[in-house]
Motif scaffolding. Structure first.
Motif, short mmCIF file in Angstrom:
data_model
loop_
_atom_site.label_atom_id
_atom_site.label_comp_id
_atom_site.label_asym_id
_atom_site.label_seq_id
_atom_site.Cartn_x
_atom_site.Cartn_y
_atom_site.Cartn_z
N ASP A 1 -20.11 -3.95 -0.69
CA ASP A 1 -20.24 -5.41 -0.73
C ASP A 1 -19.90 -5.99 -2.09
O ASP A 1 -19.61 -7.17 -2.20
N ASN A 2 -19.95 -5.18 -3.13
CA ASN A 2 -19.70 -5.64 -4.49
C ASN A 2 -18.27 -5.37 -4.95
O ASN A 2 -17.94 -5.58 -6.10
N LEU A 3 -17.40 -4.90 -4.04
CA LEU A 3 -16.03 -4.54 -4.40
C LEU A 3 -15.03 -5.38 -3.62
O LEU A 3 -15.33 -5.88 -2.53
N CYS A 4 -13.84 -5.53 -4.19
CA CYS A 4 -12.74 -6.20 -3.51
C CYS A 4 -11.42 -5.58 -3.97
O CYS A 4 -11.38 -4.84 -4.95
N LEU A 5 -10.33 -5.91 -3.28
CA LEU A 5 -9.01 -5.40 -3.63
C LEU A 5 -8.18 -6.50 -4.29
O LEU A 5 -8.14 -7.63 -3.82
N THR A 6 -7.54 -6.15 -5.40
CA THR A 6 -6.62 -7.06 -6.08
C THR A 6 -5.38 -6.27 -6.48
O THR A 6 -5.38 -5.05 -6.45
N HIS A 7 -4.31 -7.00 -6.83
CA HIS A 7 -3.15 -6.33 -7.40
C HIS A 7 -3.55 -5.74 -8.75
O HIS A 7 -4.46 -6.25 -9.41
N THR A 8 -2.87 -4.71 -9.19
CA THR A 8 -3.14 -4.14 -10.50
C THR A 8 -2.88 -5.16 -11.59
O THR A 8 -3.65 -5.29 -12.54
N ARG A 9 -1.81 -5.94 -11.45
CA ARG A 9 -1.48 -6.94 -12.47
C ARG A 9 -2.49 -8.08 -12.48
O ARG A 9 -2.81 -8.62 -13.53
N CYS A 10 -2.99 -8.49 -11.32
CA CYS A 10 -3.98 -9.57 -11.26
C CYS A 10 -5.29 -9.12 -11.89
O CYS A 10 -5.95 -9.89 -12.58
N ASN A 11 -5.67 -7.88 -11.65
CA ASN A 11 -6.90 -7.34 -12.20
C ASN A 11 -6.82 -7.26 -13.72
O ASN A 11 -7.74 -7.63 -14.42
N ALA A 12 -5.70 -6.80 -14.24
CA ALA A 12 -5.53 -6.66 -15.69
C ALA A 12 -5.46 -8.02 -16.37
O ALA A 12 -6.00 -8.23 -17.45
N LYS A 13 -4.80 -8.97 -15.73
CA LYS A 13 -4.60 -10.28 -16.33
C LYS A 13 -5.91 -11.05 -16.44
O LYS A 13 -6.16 -11.74 -17.41
N HIS A 14 -6.77 -10.92 -15.44
CA HIS A 14 -8.00 -11.71 -15.42
C HIS A 14 -9.22 -10.92 -15.84
O HIS A 14 -10.33 -11.41 -15.74
N GLY A 15 -9.03 -9.71 -16.31
CA GLY A 15 -10.16 -8.88 -16.68
C GLY A 15 -10.99 -9.45 -17.81
O GLY A 15 -12.20 -9.27 -17.86
N PHE B 1 0.81 -1.21 0.00
CA PHE B 1 0.00 0.00 0.00
C PHE B 1 0.85 1.26 0.00
O PHE B 1 0.31 2.36 0.04
N ASP B 2 2.17 1.12 -0.06
CA ASP B 2 3.06 2.28 -0.02
C ASP B 2 3.66 2.62 -1.38
O ASP B 2 4.56 3.43 -1.47
N LEU B 3 3.16 2.04 -2.44
CA LEU B 3 3.72 2.25 -3.77
C LEU B 3 3.03 3.39 -4.49
O LEU B 3 1.90 3.78 -4.17
N GLN B 4 3.70 3.91 -5.52
CA GLN B 4 3.14 5.00 -6.31
C GLN B 4 2.13 4.45 -7.32
O GLN B 4 2.13 3.26 -7.63
N ASP B 5 1.30 5.34 -7.84
CA ASP B 5 0.30 4.95 -8.84
C ASP B 5 0.97 4.33 -10.06
O ASP B 5 2.00 4.80 -10.52
N GLY B 6 0.36 3.28 -10.58
CA GLY B 6 0.86 2.65 -11.79
C GLY B 6 1.73 1.43 -11.54
O GLY B 6 2.08 0.72 -12.46
N HIS B 7 2.07 1.14 -10.29
CA HIS B 7 2.90 -0.02 -9.98
C HIS B 7 2.05 -1.30 -10.01
O HIS B 7 0.87 -1.28 -9.68
N ASP B 8 2.67 -2.42 -10.42
CA ASP B 8 1.94 -3.68 -10.56
C ASP B 8 1.45 -4.26 -9.25
O ASP B 8 0.46 -4.99 -9.21
#
Length: 114
Positions: free
Chosen positions: A71-85, A44-51
């Motif tokens: 209730d309809n939201l969750c947190l994922t890594h940026t790379r996991c979200n893009a890969k499985h989108g 949670f300490d990284l800059q915007d755009g990091h994987d």
């Protein structure tokens, strides 16, 4: 007028960043620090755009208008979200229907020419 209402109109980008940060904090408190997809810890300490930074993802896509509910939201890594989108059943079904419609339109054009 309250300070948040003034910021909303004077600096909407800052207001939006604050809203996203608040939502991430609520989701982090509810779900913990692990990615919903790969179950690895997020940073949670990284800059915007990091994987490895967290990204808010919708769990179920619906037309009911409740996509912004917590209730309809969750947190994922940026790379996991893009890969499985594109791996959701809804997206695959939409692509299949679109391809069938294109094939049908081509065959209809061929019949008109003949």
């Amino acid at each position: 007028m309250s300070r948040s209402v003034i910021i909303k109109y004077v600096n909407p980008w800052k207001y939006r960043r604050e809203q996203i940060a608040q939502r991430v904090a609520e989701l982090r408190h509810r779900d913990g620090d692990n990615c919903r997809r790969c179950k690895r810890p997020m940073r949670f300490d990284l800059q915007d755009g990091h994987d490895l930074m967290p990204k808010i993802e919708e769990i179920a896509f619906g037309s009911s208008g409740e996509s912004e509910a917590l209730d309809n939201l969750c947190l994922t890594h940026t790379r996991c979200n893009a890969k499985h989108g594109c791996d959701t059943a809804e997206v695959k079904e939409r692509a299949r229907i679109k391809n069938e419609a294109a094939l049908f339109a081509k065959s209809k054009q061929k019949r008109k020419r003949a």
